[in-house]
Motif scaffolding. Structure first.
Motif, PDB file in Angstrom:
ATOM      1  N   GLY A 186       0.835  -1.213   0.000  1.00  0.00           N
ATOM      2  CA  GLY A 186       0.000   0.000   0.000  1.00  0.00           C
ATOM      3  C   GLY A 186       0.863   1.254   0.000  1.00  0.00           C
ATOM      4  N   PHE A 279       3.247  -4.528 -11.153  1.00  0.00           N
ATOM      5  CA  PHE A 279       2.506  -3.317 -11.530  1.00  0.00           C
ATOM      6  C   PHE A 279       1.026  -3.476 -11.176  1.00  0.00           C
ATOM      7  CE2 PHE A 279       5.254  -0.481 -14.143  1.00  0.00           C
ATOM      8  CZ  PHE A 279       6.435  -1.209 -14.034  1.00  0.00           C
ATOM      9  N   MET A 290      -7.009  -1.795  -2.100  1.00  0.00           N
ATOM     10  CA  MET A 290      -6.692  -1.276  -3.432  1.00  0.00           C
ATOM     11  C   MET A 290      -7.921  -0.669  -4.100  1.00  0.00           C
ATOM     12  SD  MET A 290      -3.783  -3.862  -4.844  1.00  0.00           S
ATOM     13  CE  MET A 290      -3.566  -2.939  -6.361  1.00  0.00           C
ATOM     14  N   VAL A 316      -4.632  10.278 -14.477  1.00  0.00           N
ATOM     15  CA  VAL A 316      -3.875   9.370 -13.620  1.00  0.00           C
ATOM     16  C   VAL A 316      -4.160   7.963 -14.137  1.00  0.00           C
ATOM     17  CG1 VAL A 316      -3.681   8.445 -11.277  1.00  0.00           C
ATOM     18  CG2 VAL A 316      -3.951  10.909 -11.617  1.00  0.00           C
ATOM     19  N   PHE A 320      -2.490  -1.737 -14.888  1.00  0.00           N
ATOM     20  CA  PHE A 320      -3.146  -2.792 -14.101  1.00  0.00           C
ATOM     21  C   PHE A 320      -2.801  -4.179 -14.667  1.00  0.00           C
ATOM     22  CE2 PHE A 320      -5.922   0.938 -13.633  1.00  0.00           C
ATOM     23  CZ  PHE A 320      -6.032   1.013 -12.252  1.00  0.00           C
ATOM     24  N   LEU A 388      -4.991  14.760  -7.260  1.00  0.00           N
ATOM     25  CA  LEU A 388      -4.125  13.725  -6.684  1.00  0.00           C
ATOM     26  C   LEU A 388      -3.478  14.263  -5.405  1.00  0.00           C
ATOM     27  CD1 LEU A 388      -2.942  10.883  -7.551  1.00  0.00           C
ATOM     28  CD2 LEU A 388      -1.037  12.143  -8.536  1.00  0.00           C
ATOM     29  N   ASP A 393       1.293   8.810  -4.224  1.00  0.00           N
ATOM     30  CA  ASP A 393       0.838   8.289  -5.515  1.00  0.00           C
ATOM     31  C   ASP A 393       1.603   8.960  -6.655  1.00  0.00           C
ATOM     32  OD1 ASP A 393      -1.099   6.326  -5.251  1.00  0.00           O
ATOM     33  OD2 ASP A 393      -2.710   7.762  -4.905  1.00  0.00           O
TER      34      ASP A 393
HETATM   35  O1  LIG Z   1       2.366  -1.258  -8.672  1.00  0.00           O
HETATM   36  C1  LIG Z   1       2.711  -1.312  -7.503  1.00  0.00           C
HETATM   37  O2  LIG Z   1       3.869  -1.555  -7.218  1.00  0.00           O
HETATM   38  C2  LIG Z   1       1.750  -1.024  -6.396  1.00  0.00           C
HETATM   39  O3  LIG Z   1       0.427  -1.151  -6.894  1.00  0.00           O
HETATM   40  C3  LIG Z   1      -0.568  -0.765  -6.000  1.00  0.00           C
HETATM   41  O4  LIG Z   1      -0.470   0.637  -5.781  1.00  0.00           O
HETATM   42  P1  LIG Z   1      -1.368   1.590  -6.689  1.00  0.00           P
HETATM   43  O5  LIG Z   1      -0.990   1.482  -8.102  1.00  0.00           O
HETATM   44  O6  LIG Z   1      -1.286   2.927  -6.041  1.00  0.00           O
HETATM   45  O7  LIG Z   1      -2.819   0.933  -6.538  1.00  0.00           O
HETATM   46  P2  LIG Z   1      -4.172   1.499  -5.926  1.00  0.00           P
HETATM   47  O8  LIG Z   1      -3.971   1.960  -4.565  1.00  0.00           O
HETATM   48  O9  LIG Z   1      -5.189   0.465  -6.157  1.00  0.00           O
HETATM   49  O10 LIG Z   1      -4.482   2.768  -6.854  1.00  0.00           O
HETATM   50  C4  LIG Z   1      -4.776   2.590  -8.213  1.00  0.00           C
HETATM   51  C5  LIG Z   1      -5.053   3.935  -8.850  1.00  0.00           C
HETATM   52  O11 LIG Z   1      -6.224   4.494  -8.299  1.00  0.00           O
HETATM   53  C6  LIG Z   1      -5.977   5.805  -7.848  1.00  0.00           C
HETATM   54  N1  LIG Z   1      -6.843   6.062  -6.674  1.00  0.00           N
HETATM   55  C7  LIG Z   1      -6.609   5.439  -5.517  1.00  0.00           C
HETATM   56  C8  LIG Z   1      -7.408   5.653  -4.427  1.00  0.00           C
HETATM   57  C9  LIG Z   1      -8.466   6.542  -4.532  1.00  0.00           C
HETATM   58  O12 LIG Z   1      -9.229   6.800  -3.560  1.00  0.00           O
HETATM   59  N2  LIG Z   1      -8.696   7.153  -5.719  1.00  0.00           N
HETATM   60  C10 LIG Z   1      -7.909   6.936  -6.814  1.00  0.00           C
HETATM   61  O13 LIG Z   1      -8.142   7.521  -7.879  1.00  0.00           O
HETATM   62  C11 LIG Z   1      -4.494   5.862  -7.543  1.00  0.00           C
HETATM   63  O14 LIG Z   1      -3.989   7.170  -7.670  1.00  0.00           O
HETATM   64  C12 LIG Z   1      -3.940   4.942  -8.616  1.00  0.00           C
HETATM   65  O15 LIG Z   1      -3.728   5.659  -9.788  1.00  0.00           O
HETATM   66  C13 LIG Z   1      -0.450  -1.516  -4.688  1.00  0.00           C
HETATM   67  O16 LIG Z   1      -1.354  -1.021  -3.722  1.00  0.00           O
HETATM   68  C14 LIG Z   1       0.951  -1.495  -4.146  1.00  0.00           C
HETATM   69  O17 LIG Z   1       1.032  -2.341  -3.023  1.00  0.00           O
HETATM   70  C15 LIG Z   1       1.868  -1.962  -5.236  1.00  0.00           C
HETATM   71  O18 LIG Z   1       3.149  -2.095  -4.824  1.00  0.00           O
END
Ligand SMILES: O=C(O)[C@H]1O[C@H](OP(=O)(O)OP(=O)(O)OC[C@H]2O[C@@H](n3ccc(=O)[nH]c3=O)[C@H](O)[C@@H]2O)[C@H](O)[C@@H](O)[C@@H]1O
Length: 439
Positions: A186, A279, A290, A316, A320, A388, A393
């Motif tokens: 996270g 990723f 997530m 953003v 995935f 953001l 992030d």
């Molecule tokens: O690729 C990785 O290495 C990482 O991927 C995820 O991190 P993240 O990509 O930030 O995943 P999410 O937390 O699910 O966020 C996905 C997207 O949604 C966005 N988001 C998140 C939360 C939110 O409330 N709103 C929102 O738009 C984030 O900015 C991001 O672009 C995992 O949570 C990490 O543990 C992992 O290491």
């Protein structure tokens, strides 16, 4: 609480002023009364400790390091004995020709569960290790554990920081490989509880490598790094050769530190080490912290969801990656991992050191992710578009996967639409599609 009475007796009642005993009777009486007092206060103190730990809530994320750490260490004590060893050996036993015997840390986690099941299916021996912490709903971890148990995989409940437990596991079974997935994951939570990242991703990793370097034979280690190590790197797609010295979150910094620590243990002790930069992995049995997961929950509940955008309405996006593709990557990395070269804690020759991107090579804007979910759930999302936040992030991730493709034929085959469909099907079967899910 092992204060001996003789030790207590030697302490003068008034510090600095040693008093002569008036009579042997008085001495003995004082001795017994101070012993009774000590016993009484010891019980009170122990009682307070017990009340403190067992009263603390178990469903919300840990907020402070001391209670978090102590809760973890309380949980690590129930191992050992002949029946336990038998169970460990049986789970780790190889059942196919040229199979591996793999210790999977974080086996009750999202990726850990899928990788463990896949290894077991093809006849490898698998032993899981997990501390079942409460960063997110532990009942989901228990459900994954039950799933693995049905296919004969035992998950030892313990922490990677427990050196005695790790040593015991290697004594009981000579693991050929370690798939190290236990971590504090996270990106955003690192601002709430920074120490948990240092504890798991740095101290825990070093502890594990210490045990691996002393094991005989040394195992080959494949472990989870993260796409987040690319941080503020703006050159796309991200290649393993790009700079990773500008992490945007403490989470990313601890994963980057892990890569450097891996270099050290490879260099000094001849450990074979492969880091995998995942990723944004998603899919059935995923992590509730997530975005794709809690968006699904909140869309179904009719709650608004925060969708981040960069400055000037910039997109953003994330690369995935579907869990089945990640599992293939993990198995490919394990199968091409060369043996460690050290023994008895000493390096005997150069050993393999690798880092791979495991992504999907096709970034999707977060707003498109929400549109796909709306269609699959047949519910309109209440979108709350916001800037953001400065919470670690990054704006964009995109993997170049040519290195993993060349080394072990890694080729992701699941697009976001197909993968989310499978996720939603699982989600609805697990939680139901009602609006009153509480997790
Ligand atoms: O690729 C990785 O290495 C990482 O991927 C995820 O991190 P993240 O990509 O930030 O995943 P999410 O937390 O699910 O966020 C996905 C997207 O949604 C966005 N988001 C998140 C939360 C939110 O409330 N709103 C929102 O738009 C984030 O900015 C991001 O672009 C995992 O949570 C990490 O543990 C992992 O290491």
């Amino acid at each position: 609480m092992k204060l001996s009475s003789s030790h207590m007796d030697n302490i003068p009642s008034t510090p600095g002023k040693f008093k002569m005993d008036k009579s042997p009777y008085i001495h003995r009486f004082r001795h017994y009364s101070s012993l009774a007092k000590l016993t009484f206060w010891s019980f009170v103190f122990l009682g307070l400790i017990v009340v403190f730990f067992f009263k603390s809530p178990s469903t919300s994320p840990p907020n402070s390091m001391p209670s978090d750490l102590s809760r973890r260490s309380l949980k690590t004590s129930s191992w050992g004995g002949p029946a336990w060893e038998k169970r460990v050996r049986s789970s780790a036993r190889i059942r196919s020709q040229n199979g591996l015997s793999v210790l999977v840390t974080g086996a009750a986690g999202f990726v850990g569960t899928h990788v463990s099941a896949a290894l077991k299916r093809r006849g490898d021996g698998v032993l899981g290790l997990d501390n079942f912490n409460n960063y997110y709903d532990p009942t989901l971890k228990r459900a994954r554990q039950a799933l693995l148990e049905r296919s004969g995989i035992y998950i030892v409940e313990g922490d990677i920081n427990d050196i005695a437990l790790l040593q015991k596991l290697f004594e009981v079974n000579p693991f050929t490989h370690v798939m190290h997935l236990a971590a504090q994951a996270g990106v955003r939570y690192a601002m709430e509880n920074p120490n948990s990242y240092v504890h798991s991703n740095i101290a825990g990793l070093v502890n594990l490598l210490e045990v691996c370097k002393n094991a005989n034979p040394q195992p080959a280690i494949v472990w989870a790094s993260s796409s987040s190590v690319y941080g503020l790197n703006s050159k796309v797609p991200f290649s393993e050769k790009d700079r990773t010295d500008q992490p945007a979150s403490l989470y990313a910094a601890t994963k980057k530190a892990g890569e450097e620590i891996a270099h050290t243990y490879n260099h000094i002790y001849g450990l074979s080490l492969t880091g995998l930069r995942f990723f944004t992995v998603y899919g059935p049995w995923g992590r509730p912290d997530m975005a794709y997961f809690f968006f699904t929950r909140d869309i179904l509940k009719g709650k608004s969801i925060p969708i981040f955008e960069a400055s000037n309405h910039g997109t953003v996006a994330r690369d995935f990656t579907y869990i089945d593709d990640i599992v293939k990557g993990c198995l490919g990395a394990l199968d091409t991992a060369e043996k460690s070269t050290g023994s008895g804690g000493k390096k005997k020759g150069p050993a393999q050191l690798r880092v791979f991107n495991l992504g999907n090579t096709s970034p999707v804007p977060v707003s498109d992710l929400v549109s796909i979910l709306e269609k699959l759930l047949k519910v309109k999302a209440k979108r709350m578009v916001m800037k953001l936040p400065r919470n670690g992030d990054v704006q964009f991730t995109h993997a170049n996967i040519s290195f993993a493709e060349r080394e072990f034929g890694y080729k992701p085959t699941t697009d976001l639409q197909t993968g989310l469909k499978k996720f939603v099907r699982w989600y609805v079967s697990y939680y139901g599609s009602g609006k009153k899910n509480s997790h």
